[in-house]
Write a protein that holds these residues in place. Structure first.
Motif, PDB file in Angstrom:
ATOM      1  N   MET A 242       0.371  -1.086   0.223  1.00  0.00           N
ATOM      2  CA  MET A 242      -0.235  -0.007   0.196  1.00  0.00           C
ATOM      3  C   MET A 242       1.195   1.601   0.123  1.00  0.00           C
ATOM      4  O   MET A 242       0.749   2.262  -0.637  1.00  0.00           O
ATOM      5  CB  MET A 242      -0.853   0.001   0.941  1.00  0.00           C
ATOM      6  CG  MET A 242      -2.346  -0.896   0.435  1.00  0.00           C
ATOM      7  SD  MET A 242      -2.923  -1.471   2.619  1.00  0.00           S
ATOM      8  CE  MET A 242      -3.562   0.918   2.811  1.00  0.00           C
ATOM      9  N   ALA A 243       2.056   0.980   0.589  1.00  0.00           N
ATOM     10  CA  ALA A 243       2.473   2.446   0.463  1.00  0.00           C
ATOM     11  C   ALA A 243       3.955   2.780  -0.441  1.00  0.00           C
ATOM     12  O   ALA A 243       3.586   4.196  -0.729  1.00  0.00           O
ATOM     13  CB  ALA A 243       4.313   2.375   1.871  1.00  0.00           C
TER      14      ALA A 243
ATOM     15  N   GLU B 134      -4.188  10.338  -0.488  1.00  0.00           N
ATOM     16  CA  GLU B 134      -4.610   8.881  -1.315  1.00  0.00           C
ATOM     17  C   GLU B 134      -5.517   7.644  -0.810  1.00  0.00           C
ATOM     18  O   GLU B 134      -5.431   7.195  -2.042  1.00  0.00           O
ATOM     19  CB  GLU B 134      -2.869   8.545  -1.231  1.00  0.00           C
ATOM     20  CG  GLU B 134      -1.694   9.574  -2.267  1.00  0.00           C
ATOM     21  CD  GLU B 134      -2.274   9.890  -3.470  1.00  0.00           C
ATOM     22  OE1 GLU B 134      -2.228   8.748  -4.261  1.00  0.00           O
ATOM     23  OE2 GLU B 134      -2.211  11.065  -3.918  1.00  0.00           O
ATOM     24  N   LEU B 135      -4.650   8.083   0.289  1.00  0.00           N
ATOM     25  CA  LEU B 135      -5.745   6.023   0.886  1.00  0.00           C
ATOM     26  C   LEU B 135      -6.778   6.123   1.074  1.00  0.00           C
ATOM     27  O   LEU B 135      -7.635   4.721   1.119  1.00  0.00           O
ATOM     28  CB  LEU B 135      -4.787   6.039   2.026  1.00  0.00           C
ATOM     29  CG  LEU B 135      -3.100   5.201   1.917  1.00  0.00           C
ATOM     30  CD1 LEU B 135      -2.666   4.882   3.522  1.00  0.00           C
ATOM     31  CD2 LEU B 135      -2.507   4.398   0.765  1.00  0.00           C
ATOM     32  N   SER B 136      -7.463   6.932   1.670  1.00  0.00           N
ATOM     33  CA  SER B 136      -8.855   7.449   2.014  1.00  0.00           C
ATOM     34  C   SER B 136      -9.560   5.961   2.311  1.00  0.00           C
ATOM     35  O   SER B 136     -10.598   5.265   2.463  1.00  0.00           O
ATOM     36  CB  SER B 136      -9.909   7.573   0.294  1.00  0.00           C
ATOM     37  OG  SER B 136      -9.227   6.834  -0.333  1.00  0.00           O
ATOM     38  N   LEU B 137      -8.625   5.938   3.653  1.00  0.00           N
ATOM     39  CA  LEU B 137      -9.444   4.883   4.763  1.00  0.00           C
ATOM     40  C   LEU B 137     -10.221   5.618   5.514  1.00  0.00           C
ATOM     41  O   LEU B 137     -10.291   6.323   5.578  1.00  0.00           O
ATOM     42  CB  LEU B 137      -8.660   4.004   4.521  1.00  0.00           C
ATOM     43  CG  LEU B 137      -7.030   3.390   3.818  1.00  0.00           C
ATOM     44  CD1 LEU B 137      -5.348   2.678   4.699  1.00  0.00           C
ATOM     45  CD2 LEU B 137      -8.021   1.856   3.728  1.00  0.00           C
ATOM     46  N   SER B 138     -10.864   4.952   6.546  1.00  0.00           N
ATOM     47  CA  SER B 138     -11.238   5.107   7.433  1.00  0.00           C
ATOM     48  C   SER B 138     -10.247   5.393   8.281  1.00  0.00           C
ATOM     49  O   SER B 138      -9.499   4.712   8.194  1.00  0.00           O
ATOM     50  CB  SER B 138     -12.550   3.790   8.292  1.00  0.00           C
ATOM     51  OG  SER B 138     -11.860   3.298   8.505  1.00  0.00           O
ATOM     52  N   PRO B 139     -10.559   6.565   9.215  1.00  0.00           N
ATOM     53  CA  PRO B 139      -9.609   6.677  10.226  1.00  0.00           C
ATOM     54  C   PRO B 139      -9.459   5.751  11.192  1.00  0.00           C
ATOM     55  O   PRO B 139      -8.242   5.927  11.032  1.00  0.00           O
ATOM     56  CB  PRO B 139     -10.285   7.801  11.608  1.00  0.00           C
ATOM     57  CG  PRO B 139     -11.564   8.263  10.102  1.00  0.00           C
ATOM     58  CD  PRO B 139     -12.090   7.672   9.633  1.00  0.00           C
TER      59      PRO B 139
END
Ligand code: PHE
Length: 470
Positions: free
Chosen positions: A77-78, A438-443
């Motif tokens: 992911m990184a 960039e990642l737009s994940l949940s917090p």
């Protein structure tokens, strides 16, 4: 690469100075196909079974799976994120991000380690790719039919002892890789991944089906999935970690390069997960195909790099329509290795183009030929130089030939080191805001990921390194 060149508007987040006119993957699927093409290769089918056999099975597999989940997926992911944020070649992406965030441009070293690792890996990878090419003829000619384990073993030793034949196949494999890299466009190849990878999967299933009839399937499953921690060594843990990087094509900025073509609206987490799951699935299937044959024929699980070439031909010699399936299998294996090989050569060629201003054909020829020449050392390690252990005076490297050393240093040292730098870069250097975007994940997921790349990965890699040095 399979990219559409028109749609740079979607790429509005590109950094200034990055090449925003670069094309983008036409879809999420196109990226998954390319990344899977790079990830699935000899690492899954050739290397995973033999390192598992050498390291005692279950406990090693468990550590490997842990490494994939805890280190591999977060790093993938990184890498994809850094690539997409930078929007150009890995070295340039890193320095652009570093410059914009006023960070030390020494971070481009990550790209440099990767370029060198890819180049070194390809030199021996191509030799093994050559073995696969050679086995297409061996299987197609029907000479395996009904053969004993000894006879199959003798065919393999015969191949290894013949430098000229090995050189011919190594040359052919390298030429295949160079042709595609030199042409620069490989949309056709990526589309082929969508047909040929599932086909490889089906053939693996067929071999697993055959393996079930050997009467040793249960023993093989127990070997792979019942951890016996007394068989796990510290060097085994290092190999498991290194292999997690190798098999997912991590630590050398390949995923960074591919990520630079990923449209902004596509989830990095989901795609990384998909690629990792497919890759791991193929490796486990390969294990389930090979170990029943190992046990049924009284072979040695720790036989080393020749393992699949001493087992699969036995299966193809015995199963109905084995010549057909076997030929198809090795053809598909070559294809899988080819798409990985391309991603190993690409970074150095891109670097020569960008930095040294060479055109693509010249950079491909230059890098490819030097890499090919280095491969000759690996070929000789299998025969004339098989007793030559250049670093044998180091206890850990005792008895390792040039081929073993190249594999050891790239997979177990350089890739984890590259991955460590990526983790540190993402975890401690890049701006949090940019990464969140960039990642737009949940917090909660974002924090979990951040803690992993900040602490878990660096600590894991450092601990494994330090233990092994002691
Ligand atoms: N992942 C590939 C394989 O498993 C090898 C590879 C490593 C490719 C690193 C690119 C980068 O065969």
């Amino acid at each position: 690469m399979s990219v559409t060149s028109s749609d740079s508007a979607a790429y509005s987040g590109a950094l200034e100075g990055s090449n925003a006119k670069r094309g983008l993957w036409s879809s999420r699927l196109a990226f998954i196909l390319a990344a899977t093409g790079s990830a699935v290769g000899l690492g899954n089918i050739w290397k995973f079974p033999y390192v598992t056999g050498e390291n005692g099975g279950g406990a090693f597999v468990l550590v490997y799976l842990l490494c994939i989940a805890v280190v591999g997926i977060p790093i993938m992911m990184a890498e994809v994120m850094i690539g997409r944020r930078g929007g150009c070649s890995p070295v340039k992406s890193l320095s652009l991000i570093a410059e914009r965030d006023r960070l030390n441009s020494a971070w481009k070293l990550v790209g440099a380690v990767g370029i060198l690792a890819g180049f070194l890996i390809l030199s021996f990878y191509s030799v093994i790719g050559g073995w696969a090419i050679s086995y297409v003829g061996t299987t197609a000619s029907g000479q395996l039919a009904g053969q004993s384990a000894e006879a199959v073993g003798a065919i393999f030793s015969g191949l290894l002892s013949d430098p000229t034949t090995l050189l011919a196949w190594h040359t052919l494999f390298m030429a295949l890789v160079m042709v595609v890299v030199a042409r620069g466009v490989r949309s056709g190849l990526e589309r082929a991944v969508s047909i040929l990878m599932p086909a490889l999967f089906v053939l693996l299933l067929i071999v697993v089906g055959y393996a079930m009839t050997t009467g040793h399937f249960g023993q093989a499953a127990a070997f792979l999935f019942q951890p016996d921690f007394s068989k796990l060594t510290t060097s085994g843990i290092l190999v498991a970690l290194g292999h997690a990087f190798f098999t997912l094509s991590l630590g050398m900025a390949v995923m960074m390069a591919y990520g630079s073509y990923l449209p902004k609206n596509i989830s990095i987490a989901k795609t990384s997960m998909a690629v990792s799951v497919i890759d791991t699935g193929v490796a486990l299937l390969a294990g389930l195909a090979i170990f029943p044959i190992v046990f049924a024929n009284g072979l040695e699980p720790g036989a080393g790099p020749g393992l699949i070439f001493q087992t699969l031909p036995l299966a193809f010699g015995q199963m109905p329509m084995g010549s057909l399936f076997g030929t198809l299998f090795f053809v598909l294996l070559i294809f899988a290795a080819w798409t990985s090989g391309i991603s190993l050569l690409e970074p150095i060629v891109e670097w020569l183009e960008e930095r040294k201003g060479m055109n693509r054909t010249v950079s491909t020829l230059g890098a490819g030929i030097v890499c090919w020449a280095l491969g000759i050392a690996s070929i000789l390690s299998l025969n004339l130089w098989s007793d030559f252990a250049p670093l044998g005076f180091v206890p850990m490297l005792e008895g390792k030939t040039i081929f073993d050393l190249l594999d050891f240093f790239t997979a177990n040292i350089m890739l984890p080191l590259g991955g460590l730098l990526v983790a540190l870069f993402a975890g401690w250097v890049m701006s949090r805001q940019a990464m969140e975007r960039e990642l737009s994940l949940s917090p909660a997921m974002f924090n979990l990921w951040l803690i992993t790349v900040r602490f878990v990965t660096p600590v894991a890699v450092a601990v494994v390194f330090i233990y092994n040095l002691m």
